[in-house]
Design a protein around this motif. Structure first.
Motif, mmCIF file in Angstrom:
data_model
loop_
_atom_site.group_PDB
_atom_site.id
_atom_site.type_symbol
_atom_site.label_atom_id
_atom_site.label_comp_id
_atom_site.label_asym_id
_atom_site.label_seq_id
_atom_site.Cartn_x
_atom_site.Cartn_y
_atom_site.Cartn_z
ATOM 1 N N ILE A 1 0.551 -1.061 -0.053
ATOM 2 C CA ILE A 1 0.282 -0.095 0.130
ATOM 3 C C ILE A 1 1.100 1.024 0.069
ATOM 4 O O ILE A 1 1.661 1.654 1.306
ATOM 5 C CB ILE A 1 -0.914 -0.272 1.074
ATOM 6 N N GLY A 2 0.945 1.874 -0.882
ATOM 7 C CA GLY A 2 1.915 2.930 -1.472
ATOM 8 C C GLY A 2 3.727 2.358 -1.123
ATOM 9 O O GLY A 2 3.651 1.345 -1.817
ATOM 10 N N ALA A 3 4.145 3.034 -0.030
ATOM 11 C CA ALA A 3 5.440 2.616 0.573
ATOM 12 C C ALA A 3 5.651 1.867 1.072
ATOM 13 O O ALA A 3 6.725 1.213 1.516
ATOM 14 C CB ALA A 3 6.031 3.944 0.506
ATOM 15 N N LEU A 4 4.214 0.997 1.993
ATOM 16 C CA LEU A 4 4.486 0.521 3.164
ATOM 17 C C LEU A 4 4.096 -1.181 2.320
ATOM 18 O O LEU A 4 3.463 -1.473 1.137
ATOM 19 C CB LEU A 4 3.752 0.036 3.456
ATOM 20 N N GLY A 5 4.675 -2.434 3.096
ATOM 21 C CA GLY A 5 4.791 -3.562 2.297
ATOM 22 C C GLY A 5 4.722 -4.388 3.124
ATOM 23 O O GLY A 5 5.110 -4.438 4.844
ATOM 24 N N ILE A 6 3.970 -5.600 3.338
ATOM 25 C CA ILE A 6 3.206 -7.121 4.449
ATOM 26 C C ILE A 6 4.892 -6.991 5.394
ATOM 27 O O ILE A 6 5.556 -7.753 4.242
ATOM 28 C CB ILE A 6 2.582 -7.945 3.471
ATOM 29 N N TRP A 7 5.003 -6.634 5.888
ATOM 30 C CA TRP A 7 6.750 -7.623 6.960
ATOM 31 C C TRP A 7 6.030 -9.125 7.370
ATOM 32 O O TRP A 7 6.411 -9.581 6.944
ATOM 33 C CB TRP A 7 6.720 -6.326 8.102
ATOM 34 N N LYS A 8 4.829 -8.895 7.864
ATOM 35 C CA LYS A 8 4.204 -10.207 8.341
ATOM 36 C C LYS A 8 3.019 -10.378 8.117
ATOM 37 O O LYS A 8 2.012 -9.507 8.277
ATOM 38 C CB LYS A 8 4.931 -10.433 10.012
#
Length: 179
Positions: free
Chosen positions: A158-165
């Protein structure tokens, strides 16, 4: 329900009766903090759909400096206020009695931890994360914790964020995004 760990550990949390909120169980709350923490050295937390306030209060109990809790439901606001009083440190909490859109117009400064557990998960989560990012409300080291039903599939980015866990606990799915 109770606070799982930290400064307020073991203290009881009040919750709303009925179907207007879905309080995060002690077990799931403990699992969330084991995923992301479990303890913090300061920082700001935002709980945009606070319900009982349990997630934000747990975060402060575990070391966050301050919390902003948002809820538009009057009965939820009353429960949140009672739960904040239980901490004996009301100065660490700011309750905004309004909806998510109104809150975003008033918020300033960056948050290190954001909890999103909206009633209509997928669409609201994507829209809220995007708005929070566009408005500069997410710190570079932010963790955005999303709680949804296990059948909801959130996007990888989502935008500049990505799934980490991402983990499933019973009927709940926890997805954590980072920059």
């Amino acid at each position: 329900m109770r606070i799982v760990s930290g400064l307020y550990g073991g203290r009881p949390l009040k919750t709303l009766d009925g179907n207007t909120t879905r309080p995060t169980s002690d077990k799931v709350r403990g699992a969330i903090f084991n995923m992301i923490g479990p303890y913090f050295d300061g920082g700001r937390v935002l709980d945009l759909y606070a319900g009982s306030g349990g997630l934000a209060i747990e975060a402060v109990s575990r070391g966050m400096s301050e919390a902003v809790l948002v809820d538009k439901d009057r009965r939820a606001q009353s429960i949140i206020s009672e739960n904040i009083s239980m901490t004996k440190e009301p100065q660490k909490f700011d309750l905004l009695k309004m909806n998510d859109q109104q809150a975003l117009k008033q918020l300033s400064g960056a948050f290190n931890l954001v909890f999103l557990d909206p009633p209509y998960a997928q669409e609201q989560i994507v829209a809220m994360v995007t708005l929070l990012d566009q408005q500069g409300l997410l710190s570079p080291d932010v963790m955005v914790v999303c709680e949804t039903d296990k059948g909801v599939d959130l996007p990888e980015e989502i935008g500049a964020l990505g799934i980490w866990k991402q983990k499933v606990y019973g009927i709940s799915k926890i997805t954590v995004y980072i920059h």
